[in-house]
Write a protein that holds these residues in place. Structure first.
Motif, PDB file in Angstrom:
ATOM      1  N   THR A 146       0.841  -1.192   0.000  1.00 17.79           N
ATOM      2  CA  THR A 146       0.000   0.000   0.000  1.00 17.79           C
ATOM      3  C   THR A 146       0.874   1.238   0.000  1.00 17.79           C
TER       4      THR A 146
ATOM      5  N   ARG B  42      -6.159  -1.323  -6.193  1.00 22.36           N
ATOM      6  CA  ARG B  42      -7.324  -0.877  -5.440  1.00 22.36           C
ATOM      7  C   ARG B  42      -7.138   0.557  -4.973  1.00 22.36           C
TER       8      ARG B  42
ATOM      9  N   HIS C 158      -8.277   3.062  -2.162  1.00 19.26           N
ATOM     10  CA  HIS C 158      -8.793   2.922  -0.800  1.00 19.26           C
ATOM     11  C   HIS C 158      -9.744   4.061  -0.461  1.00 19.26           C
TER      12      HIS C 158
ATOM     13  N   GLU D 292     -15.071   0.029  -2.342  1.00 18.35           N
ATOM     14  CA  GLU D 292     -13.895  -0.661  -2.838  1.00 18.35           C
ATOM     15  C   GLU D 292     -13.860  -0.538  -4.352  1.00 18.35           C
TER      16      GLU D 292
END
Length: 115
Positions: free
Chosen positions: A50, A96, A98, A103
């Motif tokens: 991330t 993805r 966040h 989502e």
């Protein structure tokens, strides 16, 4: 309207490198953390790395020291540089966004590490 598009996957030999890209459209980008996830056949989707809007990174233990996540806010793009690839890295890789309420996922890009 939010769209995430991954690219850069492919077939690579063990020990090789790939760089994945994920470009976001349809929403703001720089204020959101982004993540890379992967899912191998028959396995659960797992977090790989991330990066916050400010550039703070976090990695799964399995990829620490080998993968690097980065982002270019001017290009609305997040990258995953993958070095020293192993067969167990073989998976579909997903980007993805966040968002606190939803989502948002890309369609995925396949990475195969094999001789």
């Amino acid at each position: 309207q939010v769209r995430l598009v991954e690219s850069g996957g492919g077939l690579v030999q063990p020990g090789g490198s790939l760089r994945l890209s994920c470009t976001v459209s349809g929403t703001g980008f720089s204020i959101y953390a982004m993540g890379w996830y992967r899912q191998a056949p028959g396995k659960q989707r797992e977090l790989v790395a991330t990066i916050t809007g400010g550039g703070v990174t976090n990695y799964a233990d399995s990829v620490k020291g080998r993968f690097t996540i980065s982002r270019d806010n001017a290009e609305n793009t997040v990258y995953l540089q993958m070095n020293s690839l192993r067969p167990e890295d073989t998976a579909d890789y997903y980007c993805r966004l966040h968002h606190p309420l939803y989502e948002y996922w890309g369609q995925g890009t396949q990475v195969t590490v094999s001789s």
